[in-house]
Design a protein around this motif. Structure first.
Motif, PDB file in Angstrom:
ATOM      1  N   SER A  18     -42.865   4.811  66.130  1.00 49.98           N
ATOM      2  CA  SER A  18     -43.295   5.368  64.749  1.00 49.98           C
ATOM      3  C   SER A  18     -44.761   4.836  64.467  1.00 49.98           C
ATOM      4  O   SER A  18     -44.830   3.570  64.668  1.00 49.98           O
ATOM      5  CB  SER A  18     -42.169   5.030  63.774  1.00 49.98           C
ATOM      6  OG  SER A  18     -41.120   5.535  63.991  1.00 49.98           O
ATOM      7  N   ASP A  35     -39.149   0.510  53.066  1.00 53.73           N
ATOM      8  CA  ASP A  35     -38.133   1.471  53.280  1.00 53.73           C
ATOM      9  C   ASP A  35     -37.432   2.133  52.226  1.00 53.73           C
ATOM     10  O   ASP A  35     -37.105   1.163  51.298  1.00 53.73           O
ATOM     11  CB  ASP A  35     -36.800   0.705  54.362  1.00 53.73           C
ATOM     12  CG  ASP A  35     -36.000   1.608  54.863  1.00 53.73           C
ATOM     13  OD1 ASP A  35     -35.491   2.587  53.992  1.00 53.73           O
ATOM     14  OD2 ASP A  35     -35.481   1.620  56.065  1.00 53.73           O
ATOM     15  N   PHE A  57     -43.843   1.180  63.590  1.00 52.16           N
ATOM     16  CA  PHE A  57     -42.605   0.726  63.378  1.00 52.16           C
ATOM     17  C   PHE A  57     -41.581   1.212  64.242  1.00 52.16           C
ATOM     18  O   PHE A  57     -42.028   1.881  65.251  1.00 52.16           O
ATOM     19  CB  PHE A  57     -42.236   1.384  61.945  1.00 52.16           C
ATOM     20  CG  PHE A  57     -43.181   0.938  60.886  1.00 52.16           C
ATOM     21  CD1 PHE A  57     -42.764  -0.266  60.210  1.00 52.16           C
ATOM     22  CD2 PHE A  57     -44.166   1.705  60.206  1.00 52.16           C
ATOM     23  CE1 PHE A  57     -43.560  -0.871  59.034  1.00 52.16           C
ATOM     24  CE2 PHE A  57     -44.867   1.182  59.180  1.00 52.16           C
ATOM     25  CZ  PHE A  57     -44.660  -0.141  58.582  1.00 52.16           C
ATOM     26  N   GLN A  60     -37.033   5.088  64.417  1.00 47.11           N
ATOM     27  CA  GLN A  60     -36.246   5.367  63.478  1.00 47.11           C
ATOM     28  C   GLN A  60     -37.029   6.156  62.363  1.00 47.11           C
ATOM     29  O   GLN A  60     -36.495   6.902  61.496  1.00 47.11           O
ATOM     30  CB  GLN A  60     -35.274   4.618  62.715  1.00 47.11           C
ATOM     31  CG  GLN A  60     -35.921   3.371  62.210  1.00 47.11           C
ATOM     32  CD  GLN A  60     -34.746   2.092  62.004  1.00 47.11           C
ATOM     33  OE1 GLN A  60     -34.071   1.643  62.814  1.00 47.11           O
ATOM     34  NE2 GLN A  60     -34.913   1.580  60.685  1.00 47.11           N
ATOM     35  N   TYR A  61     -38.358   5.698  61.986  1.00 49.73           N
ATOM     36  CA  TYR A  61     -39.243   5.944  60.871  1.00 49.73           C
ATOM     37  C   TYR A  61     -39.708   7.237  61.060  1.00 49.73           C
ATOM     38  O   TYR A  61     -40.698   7.656  60.489  1.00 49.73           O
ATOM     39  CB  TYR A  61     -39.926   4.669  60.249  1.00 49.73           C
ATOM     40  CG  TYR A  61     -39.247   3.687  59.945  1.00 49.73           C
ATOM     41  CD1 TYR A  61     -38.541   3.760  58.630  1.00 49.73           C
ATOM     42  CD2 TYR A  61     -39.100   2.762  60.377  1.00 49.73           C
ATOM     43  CE1 TYR A  61     -37.702   3.054  57.945  1.00 49.73           C
ATOM     44  CE2 TYR A  61     -38.289   1.549  60.063  1.00 49.73           C
ATOM     45  CZ  TYR A  61     -37.630   1.707  58.795  1.00 49.73           C
ATOM     46  OH  TYR A  61     -36.897   0.827  58.131  1.00 49.73           O
ATOM     47  N   SER A  62     -39.555   7.824  62.441  1.00 51.70           N
ATOM     48  CA  SER A  62     -40.378   9.222  62.726  1.00 51.70           C
ATOM     49  C   SER A  62     -39.291  10.645  62.344  1.00 51.70           C
ATOM     50  O   SER A  62     -39.617  11.483  62.538  1.00 51.70           O
ATOM     51  CB  SER A  62     -40.654   9.031  64.054  1.00 51.70           C
ATOM     52  OG  SER A  62     -41.672   8.159  64.327  1.00 51.70           O
ATOM     53  N   ALA A  66     -35.726   9.767  57.383  1.00 54.07           N
ATOM     54  CA  ALA A  66     -36.138   8.418  57.084  1.00 54.07           C
ATOM     55  C   ALA A  66     -37.295   8.697  56.178  1.00 54.07           C
ATOM     56  O   ALA A  66     -38.118   9.849  56.421  1.00 54.07           O
ATOM     57  CB  ALA A  66     -36.492   7.732  58.258  1.00 54.07           C
ATOM     58  N   SER A  67     -37.860   7.814  55.219  1.00 54.29           N
ATOM     59  CA  SER A  67     -38.850   7.850  54.531  1.00 54.29           C
ATOM     60  C   SER A  67     -39.376   6.587  54.150  1.00 54.29           C
ATOM     61  O   SER A  67     -38.396   5.741  53.839  1.00 54.29           O
ATOM     62  CB  SER A  67     -38.850   8.928  53.619  1.00 54.29           C
ATOM     63  OG  SER A  67     -38.170   8.482  52.406  1.00 54.29           O
ATOM     64  N   LEU A  68     -40.454   6.319  53.960  1.00 56.95           N
ATOM     65  CA  LEU A  68     -41.268   5.087  53.442  1.00 56.95           C
ATOM     66  C   LEU A  68     -42.199   5.331  52.023  1.00 56.95           C
ATOM     67  O   LEU A  68     -42.349   6.466  51.942  1.00 56.95           O
ATOM     68  CB  LEU A  68     -42.104   4.693  54.411  1.00 56.95           C
ATOM     69  CG  LEU A  68     -41.678   4.613  55.983  1.00 56.95           C
ATOM     70  CD1 LEU A  68     -42.772   4.179  57.009  1.00 56.95           C
ATOM     71  CD2 LEU A  68     -40.853   3.495  56.007  1.00 56.95           C
ATOM     72  N   CYS A  89     -43.345   8.942  59.428  1.00 54.88           N
ATOM     73  CA  CYS A  89     -44.228   8.484  60.370  1.00 54.88           C
ATOM     74  C   CYS A  89     -44.556   9.546  61.684  1.00 54.88           C
ATOM     75  O   CYS A  89     -43.577  10.324  61.731  1.00 54.88           O
ATOM     76  CB  CYS A  89     -43.918   7.139  61.170  1.00 54.88           C
ATOM     77  SG  CYS A  89     -44.028   5.629  59.949  1.00 54.88           S
TER      78      CYS A  89
END
Length: 97
Positions: A18, A35, A57, A60-62, A66-68, A89
């Motif tokens: 990501s 996260d 990253f 999993q952050y794509s 997921a969100s940041l 991402c």
């Protein structure tokens, strides 16, 4: 005498990851990436006068679930801190970065 077997690496295989591409406010001195689900701090850095930052990253952050959160800080206290929420991402091939 010891014989070593060669390890073959598939050069054609992709390494998915990501990539977070940030265009940071020039008034910010620091930024944090969190996260959103766990509130875990994933990354913290000074901006060092640069507006463009790229952070890699795990894959999993794509995924859409997921969100940041990205927090921007002005250490001079001239401006309020800012937050960007629900950041997703891009999926990239780590070997091409």
């Amino acid at each position: 005498m010891m014989i070593l077997n060669p390890v073959l690496i598939n050069q054609a295989a992709t390494v998915p990851a990501s990539l977070l591409h940030l265009d940071v406010d020039p008034n910010a001195e620091r930024f944090m990436v969190i996260d959103r689900k766990t509130a875990a701090l994933l990354y913290h850095s000074k901006t060092l006068g640069q507006s463009i930052h790229k952070v890699v990253f795990p894959l999993q952050y794509s995924i859409p679930d997921a969100s940041l959160c990205v927090l921007l800080f002005d250490d001079d206290r001239e401006f309020e801190s800012k937050m960007a929420d629900h950041i997703l991402c891009d999926t990239v091939d780590l070997k091409l970065l």
